[in-house]
Scaffold this active site. Structure first.
Site, PDB file in Angstrom:
ATOM      1  N   LEU A   3      61.690 -61.476  51.529  1.00 55.00           N
ATOM      2  CA  LEU A   3      62.542 -60.500  50.855  1.00 55.00           C
ATOM      3  C   LEU A   3      63.969 -61.049  50.902  1.00 55.00           C
ATOM      4  O   LEU A   3      64.348 -61.716  51.868  1.00 55.00           O
ATOM      5  CB  LEU A   3      62.505 -59.141  51.570  1.00 55.00           C
ATOM      6  N   ASP A   4      64.754 -60.775  49.874  1.00 58.86           N
ATOM      7  CA  ASP A   4      66.148 -61.202  49.880  1.00 58.86           C
ATOM      8  C   ASP A   4      66.885 -60.548  51.047  1.00 58.86           C
ATOM      9  O   ASP A   4      66.475 -59.504  51.550  1.00 58.86           O
ATOM     10  CB  ASP A   4      66.826 -60.811  48.564  1.00 58.86           C
ATOM     11  N   ARG A   5      67.993 -61.166  51.434  1.00 64.91           N
ATOM     12  CA  ARG A   5      68.740 -60.699  52.616  1.00 64.91           C
ATOM     13  C   ARG A   5      69.006 -59.186  52.580  1.00 64.91           C
ATOM     14  O   ARG A   5      68.820 -58.499  53.578  1.00 64.91           O
ATOM     15  CB  ARG A   5      70.082 -61.447  52.702  1.00 64.91           C
ATOM     16  N   ARG A  60      64.984 -58.366  40.474  1.00 64.97           N
ATOM     17  CA  ARG A  60      66.398 -58.317  40.097  1.00 64.97           C
ATOM     18  C   ARG A  60      66.634 -59.016  38.762  1.00 64.97           C
ATOM     19  O   ARG A  60      67.351 -58.500  37.889  1.00 64.97           O
ATOM     20  CB  ARG A  60      67.242 -58.946  41.204  1.00 64.97           C
TER      21      ARG A  60
END
Length: 323
Positions: free
Chosen positions: A141-143, A241
């Site tokens: 998962l992105d930060r 996104r």
């Protein structure tokens, strides 16, 4: 679960026609997902990764249809140090760990984030993970994306989870808040890859992109925003996104793909303040479903929305009621 150090792994992957003309090391990095390309190159040079049973060179071109066989004894490959980082563990047994990742936690060490990552915390949680590719991390998962991730604790579990990712049977459902009012749900089927100019970004690419499919449906509409449920069929970097921004519905708070902050005309002061202060993309990995790689049992997990996400929705609802 056996001891991981020195454990043998043997896997054979068939080369699909889409890899015709590709370098061996490039195709191997995709087919043996989870192992770094440099590590695979070393195994090719050592003869541990063969093509139709014969040794080859990393730069050799493939025709399509070959059988790549990896037969190797795993030794610790993680040089990162264990760190006592609080990880919200939702579930764990001998084979898997499910984490509810908070915002701000980087998954892998990288430039600018040498430590303090999920990987460092996992090594502290279980030192045996140092023998697994990426300490057992099979997806990321992105930060600043929150929510559920599964981590493998054994070679068998790693192989099983990677296979579920590849055959698209690992169920991943997200919630997001997008800018703009959607008329309905849909599917984005648009190949993706690294942005040709800005290397920090990903982009929809007409040529040379990897297959990427995102399904979304409307959960609620507000005066200038939409709350959506999103299901991933593939798992490309920044996929949700990029795909929703491609449809001109970027996520609230997205620093890379959201553009300038847009405050709806006539918005309540509470909503204006909430939108200004929302510091990250409004994206949460809410549900995760998988077949347990050892027992064969189907497991499903759900993580409630984090507090900042709930506050955003409350502000959007309150603004809609006063309109």
């Amino acid at each position: 679960m056996g001891h991981l150090g020195g454990e043998k792994i043997q896997r054979t992957e068939q080369v699909g026609e889409q890899y015709a003309g590709s370098r061996l090391d490039q195709a191997a990095a995709e087919l043996f997902d989870g192992f770094s390309r440099s590590r695979l190159q070393g195994w090719i040079k050592d003869g541990a990764l063969t093509v139709n049973g014969r040794p080859a060179k990393p730069k050799d071109k493939l025709l399509g249809g070959e059988a790549l066989t990896l037969a190797v004894e795993l030794a610790p490959e993680i040089e990162d140090r264990p760190q006592a980082i609080e990880l919200p563990v939702v579930y764990q047994d001998d084979d898997v760990i499910v984490i509810n990742k908070p915002a701000g936690l980087v998954v892998h060490p990288a430039a600018g984030h040498a430590d303090g990552t999920l990987l460092n915390g996992l090594l502290h949680l279980d030192e045996r993970l140092s023998s697994l590719p990426r300490a057992g991390i099979v997806h990321r998962l992105d930060r600043d994306t929150t929510g559920l991730m599964v981590v493998a604790r054994s070679v068998e579990a790693h192989t099983g989870l990677v296979a579920q990712l590849q055959d698209k049977s690992l169920y991943r459902e997200y919630e997001a808040v997008a800018v703009g009012v959607m008329t309905g749900g849909g599917t984005v089927d648009a190949p993706m890859g690294r942005h040709p100019v800005d290397r920090k970004r990903q982009a929809v690419l007409e040529h040379g992109g990897k297959n990427a499919v995102t399904h979304y449906r409307v959960l609620d509409r507000y005066r200038a925003h939409t709350r959506v449920q999103v299901r991933l069929e593939t798992g490309r970097t920044h996929q949700i996104r990029v795909h929703l921004a491609h449809r001109r519905y970027p996520l609230v708070g997205d620093p890379l793909y959201g553009g300038r902050l847009k405050l709806p005309a006539g918005a309540s002061e509470q909503l204006r303040d909430t939108l200004r202060r929302f510091p990250r993309q409004a994206l949460h990995a809410r549900k995760l479903g998988l077949v347990h790689p050892a027992s064969g049992e189907y497991l499903e997990f759900e993580a409630p929305l984090p507090a900042d996400f709930q506050a955003l929705i409350q502000a959007l609802e309150a603004d809609r009621e006063t309109a």
